[in-house]
Design a protein around this motif. Sequence first.
Motif, PDB file in Angstrom:
ATOM      1  N   ALA A 161     135.259  34.976 -66.177  1.00 38.37           N
ATOM      2  CA  ALA A 161     135.652  36.162 -66.936  1.00 38.37           C
ATOM      3  C   ALA A 161     134.838  37.408 -66.477  1.00 38.37           C
ATOM      4  CB  ALA A 161     135.434  35.860 -68.343  1.00 38.37           C
ATOM      5  N   GLU A 197     135.326  37.290 -76.738  1.00 39.01           N
ATOM      6  CA  GLU A 197     134.210  37.123 -77.529  1.00 39.01           C
ATOM      7  C   GLU A 197     133.501  38.536 -77.283  1.00 39.01           C
ATOM      8  OE1 GLU A 197     134.158  35.487 -80.644  1.00 39.01           O
ATOM      9  OE2 GLU A 197     136.032  35.050 -79.801  1.00 39.01           O
ATOM     10  N   ARG A 198     133.556  39.150 -76.122  1.00 41.13           N
ATOM     11  CA  ARG A 198     132.849  40.147 -75.550  1.00 41.13           C
ATOM     12  C   ARG A 198     133.327  41.417 -76.003  1.00 41.13           C
ATOM     13  NH1 ARG A 198     129.837  38.912 -70.703  1.00 41.13           N
ATOM     14  NH2 ARG A 198     129.183  41.257 -70.853  1.00 41.13           N
ATOM     15  N   ASP A 250     137.361  35.441 -71.986  1.00 38.66           N
ATOM     16  CA  ASP A 250     136.244  35.665 -73.022  1.00 38.66           C
ATOM     17  C   ASP A 250     136.336  36.692 -73.733  1.00 38.66           C
ATOM     18  OD1 ASP A 250     133.899  35.444 -74.065  1.00 38.66           O
ATOM     19  OD2 ASP A 250     132.643  35.730 -72.282  1.00 38.66           O
TER      20      ASP A 250
END
Length: 170
Positions: A40, A79-80, A77
Amino acid sequence: MAEATPDKKIAAAIKAMDSGDFKKAYTAFKKLCTELPENAEVWYYKAECGNYASGMFGAKVDPEEIMEAYRKAIELDGERVDYYQSYGQFCISINKYEEAEKAYCEAAEMDESMSASLYSEFAIEYYNNMMATYGEIMEDPKARAPAGKKALSYLLKAIDMSPEEAKSLL
């Protein structure tokens, strides 16, 4: 001579990016995306470098390719918050306001501690871009009302205030 490891290639690309050579970094990250398609961070840096290389340095990078790289980073990803925020900023810069709004809202939902700053950033960046993009048209209060209303709604959201409460304070 042995080929550089992926970590060394990433470090070299980051070094180019940090030194301001976004064209070189973009090329390196573009190659790295092929080599490390599940990374990612590599996709994110490709998007960021493509954005800077095309914006500040005039490289010919297709905005759709940059958007695709941001979306791939988010997919890998999700969650970033910074991935969503950067994607939203880029979308505003290319007048993809609905996509930007969606990215900022998703980021704000993910991290409530940052929601106020994300909502206010969206409001200000959106409104400033609308004013810059549509210049003379936006000088007419009626023409700028929809942009102002959207920006104001996000500023109120940032401070957790209803339109009615805001009116009572004004």
